[in-house]
Design a protein around this motif. Structure first.
Motif, mmCIF file in Angstrom:
data_model
loop_
_atom_site.group_PDB
_atom_site.id
_atom_site.type_symbol
_atom_site.label_atom_id
_atom_site.label_comp_id
_atom_site.label_asym_id
_atom_site.label_seq_id
_atom_site.Cartn_x
_atom_site.Cartn_y
_atom_site.Cartn_z
ATOM 1 N N LEU A 4 -11.708 -7.477 -24.942
ATOM 2 C CA LEU A 4 -13.129 -7.352 -25.260
ATOM 3 C C LEU A 4 -13.457 -8.099 -26.547
ATOM 4 C CD1 LEU A 4 -13.606 -3.541 -24.522
ATOM 5 C CD2 LEU A 4 -13.869 -5.477 -22.953
ATOM 6 N N CYS A 5 -14.725 -8.368 -26.716
ATOM 7 C CA CYS A 5 -15.197 -9.075 -27.908
ATOM 8 C C CYS A 5 -16.375 -8.318 -28.505
ATOM 9 C CB CYS A 5 -15.628 -10.489 -27.528
ATOM 10 S SG CYS A 5 -16.428 -11.411 -28.859
ATOM 11 N N ALA A 6 -16.340 -8.097 -29.791
ATOM 12 C CA ALA A 6 -17.483 -7.529 -30.506
ATOM 13 C C ALA A 6 -18.217 -8.690 -31.165
ATOM 14 C CB ALA A 6 -17.024 -6.521 -31.549
ATOM 15 N N LYS A 24 -21.155 -20.372 -21.387
ATOM 16 C CA LYS A 24 -22.539 -20.216 -20.966
ATOM 17 C C LYS A 24 -23.013 -18.829 -21.410
ATOM 18 C CE LYS A 24 -22.613 -24.165 -18.768
ATOM 19 N NZ LYS A 24 -23.383 -25.303 -19.329
ATOM 20 N N PRO A 25 -24.018 -18.756 -22.269
ATOM 21 C CA PRO A 25 -24.428 -17.473 -22.836
ATOM 22 C C PRO A 25 -24.748 -16.386 -21.807
ATOM 23 C CG PRO A 25 -25.451 -19.268 -24.024
ATOM 24 C CD PRO A 25 -24.743 -19.886 -22.861
ATOM 25 N N PHE A 26 -25.337 -16.758 -20.665
ATOM 26 C CA PHE A 26 -25.732 -15.751 -19.687
ATOM 27 C C PHE A 26 -24.654 -15.424 -18.673
ATOM 28 C CE2 PHE A 26 -30.548 -16.916 -19.939
ATOM 29 C CZ PHE A 26 -30.565 -16.505 -21.255
ATOM 30 N N SER A 27 -23.692 -16.300 -18.496
ATOM 31 C CA SER A 27 -22.770 -16.119 -17.367
ATOM 32 C C SER A 27 -21.289 -16.111 -17.717
ATOM 33 C CB SER A 27 -23.025 -17.202 -16.312
ATOM 34 O OG SER A 27 -22.893 -18.503 -16.884
ATOM 35 N N SER A 28 -20.891 -16.515 -18.908
ATOM 36 C CA SER A 28 -19.475 -16.554 -19.247
ATOM 37 C C SER A 28 -18.910 -15.189 -19.622
ATOM 38 C CB SER A 28 -19.215 -17.532 -20.390
ATOM 39 O OG SER A 28 -19.453 -18.859 -19.971
ATOM 40 N N CYS A 29 -19.782 -14.250 -19.917
ATOM 41 C CA CYS A 29 -19.329 -12.912 -20.277
ATOM 42 C C CYS A 29 -20.345 -11.888 -19.793
ATOM 43 C CB CYS A 29 -19.122 -12.785 -21.781
ATOM 44 S SG CYS A 29 -20.644 -12.971 -22.751
ATOM 45 N N ARG A 30 -19.944 -10.653 -19.831
ATOM 46 C CA ARG A 30 -20.831 -9.540 -19.495
ATOM 47 C C ARG A 30 -20.972 -8.654 -20.727
ATOM 48 N NH1 ARG A 30 -21.250 -7.915 -14.232
ATOM 49 N NH2 ARG A 30 -22.756 -6.440 -15.104
ATOM 50 N N LEU A 31 -22.181 -8.437 -21.166
ATOM 51 C CA LEU A 31 -22.399 -7.549 -22.300
ATOM 52 C C LEU A 31 -22.368 -6.110 -21.802
ATOM 53 C CD1 LEU A 31 -25.147 -9.377 -24.369
ATOM 54 C CD2 LEU A 31 -22.681 -9.365 -24.690
ATOM 55 N N VAL A 32 -21.398 -5.346 -22.278
ATOM 56 C CA VAL A 32 -21.197 -3.976 -21.820
ATOM 57 C C VAL A 32 -22.160 -3.025 -22.515
ATOM 58 C CG1 VAL A 32 -19.497 -2.135 -21.505
ATOM 59 C CG2 VAL A 32 -18.764 -4.532 -21.474
ATOM 60 N N MET A 33 -22.361 -3.243 -23.809
ATOM 61 C CA MET A 33 -23.250 -2.360 -24.569
ATOM 62 C C MET A 33 -23.665 -3.004 -25.882
ATOM 63 S SD MET A 33 -22.655 1.512 -25.992
ATOM 64 C CE MET A 33 -23.197 2.208 -24.443
ATOM 65 N N GLY A 34 -24.919 -2.744 -26.300
ATOM 66 C CA GLY A 34 -25.365 -3.061 -27.650
ATOM 67 C C GLY A 34 -25.251 -1.800 -28.477
ATOM 68 N N TYR A 35 -24.581 -1.870 -29.633
ATOM 69 C CA TYR A 35 -24.258 -0.645 -30.361
ATOM 70 C C TYR A 35 -24.832 -0.561 -31.772
ATOM 71 C CZ TYR A 35 -20.608 -3.574 -32.476
ATOM 72 O OH TYR A 35 -19.930 -4.578 -33.136
ATOM 73 N N ALA A 167 -18.696 -7.374 -25.514
ATOM 74 C CA ALA A 167 -18.714 -8.259 -24.348
ATOM 75 C C ALA A 167 -17.358 -8.250 -23.664
ATOM 76 C CB ALA A 167 -19.071 -9.681 -24.773
ATOM 77 N N ALA A 168 -17.386 -8.417 -22.336
ATOM 78 C CA ALA A 168 -16.174 -8.523 -21.527
ATOM 79 C C ALA A 168 -16.243 -9.815 -20.725
ATOM 80 C CB ALA A 168 -16.064 -7.324 -20.586
ATOM 81 N N ASP A 208 -27.734 -0.317 -22.850
ATOM 82 C CA ASP A 208 -26.753 -0.449 -21.778
ATOM 83 C C ASP A 208 -26.704 -1.889 -21.291
ATOM 84 O OD1 ASP A 208 -28.939 -0.854 -20.053
ATOM 85 O OD2 ASP A 208 -28.938 1.213 -19.348
ATOM 86 N N SER A 209 -25.832 -2.155 -20.323
ATOM 87 C CA SER A 209 -25.608 -3.531 -19.868
ATOM 88 C C SER A 209 -26.875 -4.169 -19.300
ATOM 89 C CB SER A 209 -24.484 -3.564 -18.835
ATOM 90 O OG SER A 209 -24.763 -2.687 -17.750
ATOM 91 N N LYS A 210 -27.672 -3.408 -18.570
ATOM 92 C CA LYS A 210 -28.916 -3.956 -18.009
ATOM 93 C C LYS A 210 -29.896 -4.329 -19.116
ATOM 94 C CE LYS A 210 -28.746 -1.667 -13.489
ATOM 95 N NZ LYS A 210 -29.434 -0.717 -12.575
ATOM 96 N N ASN A 211 -30.014 -3.456 -20.101
ATOM 97 C CA ASN A 211 -30.904 -3.754 -21.230
ATOM 98 C C ASN A 211 -30.438 -4.976 -22.002
ATOM 99 O OD1 ASN A 211 -32.645 -1.608 -20.783
ATOM 100 N ND2 ASN A 211 -31.461 -0.195 -22.041
ATOM 101 N N MET A 212 -29.121 -5.121 -22.140
ATOM 102 C CA MET A 212 -28.593 -6.266 -22.874
ATOM 103 C C MET A 212 -28.833 -7.572 -22.117
ATOM 104 S SD MET A 212 -27.668 -5.298 -25.795
ATOM 105 C CE MET A 212 -27.239 -6.978 -26.199
#
Length: 241
Positions: A4-6, A24-35, A167-168, A208-212
């Motif tokens: 994971l990456c913070a 690619k900012p939108f597709s190379s990773c998945r943002l799991v949560m904004g904390y 991010a994952a 959450d991931s959708k909000n991010m």
């Protein structure tokens, strides 16, 4: 899928618009949560006459030469805030970028600039009475300074565009992402987490991931508009997806 990456979202949507990056900012990773989010604000040295942002702006309109302000760098969120104010008020400021917040604070306290637009590192100087906070850049007033208005309250269409997120890799299995998101959702409610965030002068949040995902896409457009409008780029250096 287990590394994971913070990261602050500015790496994904601001840096990648200003320079070519290998993802690619939108597709190379998945943002799991904004904390968490930084406290951003406009500060002046405590002995200057301006008590409010309105007084600073009015002085900028009437004095013969433009005021100088410091930030952590060209293309940064704090600079974007000042560009928004300058555009709305039809005034000119001189931007003085520095390499980091310590240099920005030194420039303000030394009287080398008239004010600064910066990140959370200003908080100790305000508490110590060295600087005065004129405005913040959050959606709502921050708990630490409930008497200080936000830029949006003052009539400027600007809100901080940086969120700290986990991010994952994009190919992480959905069931792993779901488990991670559930665990992180519990973690950010813990006493230890909240105490740590307070010590860092940060603002605790839970996106959450959708909000991010939505946040990234909205802020990409806003940031692109600022960077192109300010003449810092002609077009984004990296495609978002």
């Amino acid at each position: 899928g287990y590394t994971l990456c913070a990261t602050p979202t500015s790496v994904l949507i601001r840096v990648s618009q200003m320079q070519k990056v290998p993802f690619k900012p939108f597709s190379s990773c998945r943002l799991v949560m904004g904390y968490a989010a930084p406290q951003l604000g406009i500060i002046v040295k405590s002995d200057v006459p301006w008590k409010t942002l309105a007084e600073l702006v009015q002085d900028a309109k009437t004095r013969p030469g433009p005021l100088k302000f410091a930030t952590i760098g060209v293309g940064s969120t704090p600079q974007a805030a000042m560009d928004e104010i300058a555009g709305a008020e039809k005034i000119k400021f001189i931007h003085v970028p520095f390499k980091g917040s310590a240099e920005v604070i030194a420039a303000v306290l030394g009287g080398h600039v008239d004010f600064a637009s910066m990140t959370s590192e200003f908080v100790p100087t305000v508490r110590a009475g060295q600087t005065r906070l004129l405005a913040t850049m959050t959606e709502k007033r921050v708990a630490a300074f409930p008497e200080i208005p936000t830029l949006r309250e003052l009539g400027y269409d600007f809100v901080n565009d940086t969120v700290f997120a986990i991010a994952a890799p994009a190919d992480t299995p959905p069931e792993v992402l779901a488990r991670l998101e559930a665990a992180l959702a519990q973690a950010v409610k813990s006493k230890e987490y909240l105490e740590t965030i307070e010590k860092l002068d940060m603002i605790p949040i839970q996106y959450d991931s959708k909000n991010m995902d939505a946040f990234l896409k909205i802020q990409w457009k806003i940031i692109n508009k600022h960077l192109t409008g300010a003449g810092l780029i002609k077009e984004a250096a990296t495609a978002p997806e």
